[in-house]
Design a protein around this motif. Sequence first.
Motif, PDB file in Angstrom:
ATOM      1  N   MET A 144       0.835  -1.205   0.000  1.00  0.00           N
ATOM      2  CA  MET A 144       0.000   0.000   0.000  1.00  0.00           C
ATOM      3  C   MET A 144       0.868   1.252   0.000  1.00  0.00           C
ATOM      4  O   MET A 144       0.574   2.235  -0.685  1.00  0.00           O
ATOM      5  N   PHE A 145       1.956   1.218   0.754  1.00  0.00           N
ATOM      6  CA  PHE A 145       2.829   2.370   0.823  1.00  0.00           C
ATOM      7  C   PHE A 145       3.558   2.602  -0.509  1.00  0.00           C
ATOM      8  O   PHE A 145       3.730   3.741  -0.943  1.00  0.00           O
ATOM      9  N   PHE A 146       4.012   1.527  -1.148  1.00  0.00           N
ATOM     10  CA  PHE A 146       4.624   1.676  -2.479  1.00  0.00           C
ATOM     11  C   PHE A 146       3.613   2.251  -3.457  1.00  0.00           C
ATOM     12  O   PHE A 146       3.946   3.079  -4.305  1.00  0.00           O
ATOM     13  N   GLY A 147       2.351   1.811  -3.321  1.00  0.00           N
ATOM     14  CA  GLY A 147       1.302   2.327  -4.189  1.00  0.00           C
ATOM     15  C   GLY A 147       1.055   3.808  -3.986  1.00  0.00           C
ATOM     16  O   GLY A 147       0.636   4.514  -4.908  1.00  0.00           O
ATOM     17  N   ALA A 148       1.334   4.300  -2.775  1.00  0.00           N
ATOM     18  CA  ALA A 148       1.144   5.726  -2.486  1.00  0.00           C
ATOM     19  C   ALA A 148       2.131   6.596  -3.263  1.00  0.00           C
ATOM     20  O   ALA A 148       1.930   7.802  -3.386  1.00  0.00           O
ATOM     21  N   ARG A 149       3.185   5.980  -3.797  1.00  0.00           N
ATOM     22  CA  ARG A 149       4.154   6.740  -4.587  1.00  0.00           C
ATOM     23  C   ARG A 149       3.613   7.053  -5.983  1.00  0.00           C
ATOM     24  O   ARG A 149       4.140   7.914  -6.673  1.00  0.00           O
ATOM     25  N   PHE A 150       2.587   6.324  -6.383  1.00  0.00           N
ATOM     26  CA  PHE A 150       1.968   6.594  -7.667  1.00  0.00           C
ATOM     27  C   PHE A 150       0.906   7.677  -7.478  1.00  0.00           C
ATOM     28  O   PHE A 150       0.838   8.322  -6.443  1.00  0.00           O
ATOM     29  N   SER A 151       0.060   7.864  -8.451  1.00  0.00           N
ATOM     30  CA  SER A 151      -0.964   8.904  -8.364  1.00  0.00           C
ATOM     31  C   SER A 151      -2.063   8.505  -7.382  1.00  0.00           C
ATOM     32  O   SER A 151      -2.202   7.334  -7.014  1.00  0.00           O
ATOM     33  N   ASP A 152      -2.884   9.482  -6.957  1.00  0.00           N
ATOM     34  CA  ASP A 152      -4.026   9.192  -6.093  1.00  0.00           C
ATOM     35  C   ASP A 152      -4.995   8.236  -6.778  1.00  0.00           C
ATOM     36  O   ASP A 152      -5.651   7.429  -6.115  1.00  0.00           O
ATOM     37  N   VAL A 153      -5.069   8.306  -8.090  1.00  0.00           N
ATOM     38  CA  VAL A 153      -5.967   7.419  -8.833  1.00  0.00           C
ATOM     39  C   VAL A 153      -5.480   5.978  -8.763  1.00  0.00           C
ATOM     40  O   VAL A 153      -6.264   5.047  -8.521  1.00  0.00           O
ATOM     41  N   GLU A 154      -4.180   5.751  -8.950  1.00  0.00           N
ATOM     42  CA  GLU A 154      -3.638   4.394  -8.839  1.00  0.00           C
ATOM     43  C   GLU A 154      -3.739   3.880  -7.412  1.00  0.00           C
ATOM     44  O   GLU A 154      -4.030   2.692  -7.181  1.00  0.00           O
ATOM     45  N   ALA A 192      11.865  -9.117  -5.634  1.00  0.00           N
ATOM     46  CA  ALA A 192      10.907  -8.963  -6.727  1.00  0.00           C
ATOM     47  C   ALA A 192      10.463  -7.512  -6.875  1.00  0.00           C
ATOM     48  O   ALA A 192      10.360  -6.986  -7.992  1.00  0.00           O
ATOM     49  N   VAL A 193      10.179  -6.846  -5.754  1.00  0.00           N
ATOM     50  CA  VAL A 193       9.772  -5.438  -5.804  1.00  0.00           C
ATOM     51  C   VAL A 193      10.877  -4.573  -6.393  1.00  0.00           C
ATOM     52  O   VAL A 193      10.638  -3.752  -7.291  1.00  0.00           O
ATOM     53  N   LEU A 194      12.085  -4.753  -5.892  1.00  0.00           N
ATOM     54  CA  LEU A 194      13.207  -3.929  -6.351  1.00  0.00           C
ATOM     55  C   LEU A 194      13.522  -4.166  -7.822  1.00  0.00           C
ATOM     56  O   LEU A 194      14.026  -3.273  -8.516  1.00  0.00           O
ATOM     57  N   THR A 195      13.217  -5.362  -8.287  1.00  0.00           N
ATOM     58  CA  THR A 195      13.501  -5.695  -9.686  1.00  0.00           C
ATOM     59  C   THR A 195      12.374  -5.278 -10.622  1.00  0.00           C
ATOM     60  O   THR A 195      12.613  -4.692 -11.691  1.00  0.00           O
ATOM     61  N   LEU A 196      11.138  -5.567 -10.239  1.00  0.00           N
ATOM     62  CA  LEU A 196       9.999  -5.423 -11.147  1.00  0.00           C
ATOM     63  C   LEU A 196       9.358  -4.039 -11.133  1.00  0.00           C
ATOM     64  O   LEU A 196       8.877  -3.566 -12.167  1.00  0.00           O
ATOM     65  N   MET A 197       9.303  -3.393  -9.952  1.00  0.00           N
ATOM     66  CA  MET A 197       8.614  -2.110  -9.887  1.00  0.00           C
ATOM     67  C   MET A 197       9.288  -1.022 -10.731  1.00  0.00           C
ATOM     68  O   MET A 197       8.603  -0.271 -11.426  1.00  0.00           O
ATOM     69  N   PRO A 198      10.620  -0.921 -10.734  1.00  0.00           N
ATOM     70  CA  PRO A 198      11.238   0.088 -11.606  1.00  0.00           C
ATOM     71  C   PRO A 198      10.979  -0.169 -13.094  1.00  0.00           C
ATOM     72  O   PRO A 198      10.958   0.761 -13.892  1.00  0.00           O
ATOM     73  N   LEU A 199      10.778  -1.432 -13.437  1.00  0.00           N
ATOM     74  CA  LEU A 199      10.579  -1.785 -14.840  1.00  0.00           C
ATOM     75  C   LEU A 199       9.122  -1.644 -15.287  1.00  0.00           C
ATOM     76  O   LEU A 199       8.850  -1.192 -16.400  1.00  0.00           O
ATOM     77  N   PHE A 200       8.194  -2.038 -14.408  1.00  0.00           N
ATOM     78  CA  PHE A 200       6.795  -2.138 -14.816  1.00  0.00           C
ATOM     79  C   PHE A 200       5.839  -1.313 -13.963  1.00  0.00           C
ATOM     80  O   PHE A 200       4.613  -1.434 -14.106  1.00  0.00           O
ATOM     81  N   GLY A 201       6.348  -0.494 -13.054  1.00  0.00           N
ATOM     82  CA  GLY A 201       5.485   0.359 -12.253  1.00  0.00           C
ATOM     83  C   GLY A 201       4.523  -0.436 -11.381  1.00  0.00           C
ATOM     84  O   GLY A 201       4.923  -1.396 -10.711  1.00  0.00           O
ATOM     85  N   ASN A 202       3.259  -0.064 -11.397  1.00  0.00           N
ATOM     86  CA  ASN A 202       2.256  -0.718 -10.559  1.00  0.00           C
ATOM     87  C   ASN A 202       2.055  -2.173 -10.959  1.00  0.00           C
ATOM     88  O   ASN A 202       1.724  -3.014 -10.121  1.00  0.00           O
ATOM     89  N   HIS A 203       2.242  -2.512 -12.228  1.00  0.00           N
ATOM     90  CA  HIS A 203       2.191  -3.914 -12.654  1.00  0.00           C
ATOM     91  C   HIS A 203       3.276  -4.719 -11.935  1.00  0.00           C
ATOM     92  O   HIS A 203       3.045  -5.845 -11.470  1.00  0.00           O
ATOM     93  N   GLY A 204       4.466  -4.146 -11.836  1.00  0.00           N
ATOM     94  CA  GLY A 204       5.553  -4.821 -11.141  1.00  0.00           C
ATOM     95  C   GLY A 204       5.261  -5.031  -9.670  1.00  0.00           C
ATOM     96  O   GLY A 204       5.630  -6.063  -9.090  1.00  0.00           O
ATOM     97  N   LEU A 205       4.580  -4.059  -9.070  1.00  0.00           N
ATOM     98  CA  LEU A 205       4.216  -4.178  -7.657  1.00  0.00           C
ATOM     99  C   LEU A 205       3.254  -5.340  -7.443  1.00  0.00           C
ATOM    100  O   LEU A 205       3.408  -6.138  -6.509  1.00  0.00           O
TER     101      LEU A 205
END
Length: 440
Positions: A260-270, A401-414
């Motif tokens: 949830m906290f990683f998701g807070a780094r994206f937009s309010d909509v995401e 997985a988070v450190l690898t995938l989130m920079p590459l795919f954003g919320n999909h990676g999360l």
Amino acid sequence: MNGAAARTSPITHRRILAVAGPIVLSNVTVPILGVVDTGVIGQLGQAAPIGAVGIGAVVLSTFYWLFGFLRMGTAGLTAQAYGAGRAGEVSAMLTRALLIAATAGLALIVLQVPLFWSAFKAAPASAEVERMARDYLAIRIWGAPFAIAIFAFTGWLIALERAKSVLVLQVAMNGVNLVLDFWFVLGLGWGIEGVAVASLIAELGGAVLALWLCRDVFANAAWRDRARVLDAMTLKRMAVVNSDILIRSLMLTAIFTSFMFFGARFSDVELAANQILLQFLNVAAYAMDGFAFGAETFVGQALGARNKAGLRRAAIMSSQWGAGISGVLALGFLLFGGMAIDLMTTAEDVRAMARVFLVYMVLAPLVGWPSWMLDGIFIGATRTADMRNMMVVSTVIYIVAVLTLMPLFGNHGLWLALLISFIARGVTLGLRYPALEAAV
């Protein structure tokens, strides 16, 4: 069914369903309440209030689930005492658990300021979302002793195969919360504060009802036998079991909280879309937990009776039901997920964003059911050191997985990292199951 009957009666699908069925129904009411909370706030037509309820609920759940060992540890230890025919220990176990719940709840109230400050410092959201979330938490925290006590009551009732009492408790508590949600938010216009007050009242009422449902414990004087309740050896064993579960729960909670906290780094909509989809995941988890709780009950009773065949039968039969339910959930999300999203918010941008990530909710029960069922099996057997150690491994895998995938795919990676953590938990615990049987 008494302890002697629990030791000698065969474990059947009918008996598993007698426990799991009411638990599934009662558990489903919990995430449905989260859906209603989100849906009621969603009628305001703004993303920020949805995100605030999500962040606030996750922060509070994080602190509450630090004491989730009360449900799990109480269930496993009580089931073993029940299977061994130790009625006095069954009664004393509830008293010990409630004493811990009261102490933990009061500690959270006293420490609320630094705890909430730390939570928002670790993962700040937008100023508007954070302000609303703080208002929500300032009210909800006063229900901490009652909310934590519900863990103890639930674990104790499940261990004794009293699933219908758990169903009555959850339906009553969440029914009150649901009605008050609509009244306070849509009727009186209290907004975020209305959701919080509704939850507080429901938690207090639920604790009172639970005490009444467990009233027969007072028939055995052991519940107030100070020497028995505070027996050093028993407390030591309880401390070891609970500390292992606490460490495991800390890591599991860290995974979901960080999501949830990683998701807070994206937009309010995401962030709002993730919060809506997490309600789907909660529905899946609580439905699956019904059969995991059944595994706790029957594995614990079989171990208490030193019945290896019964333990294996309980593990296999409960897991068969878990696999079947996972398929039903995945199909339901695939067919009706879009409709559910539309019911939960009127914000078109949030609706569209949630649909983008809906596929992960279809996959979640399919890849997650082994981890849920094995949790129940290991809790019933109180093989908590294995649970702790395998959770360490799974958490490391999630972080990578988070450190690898989130920079590459954003919320999909999360979302992918979260699903990978489910797979890791199932595989690592599965590798430890032979040792569990060998120890009986």
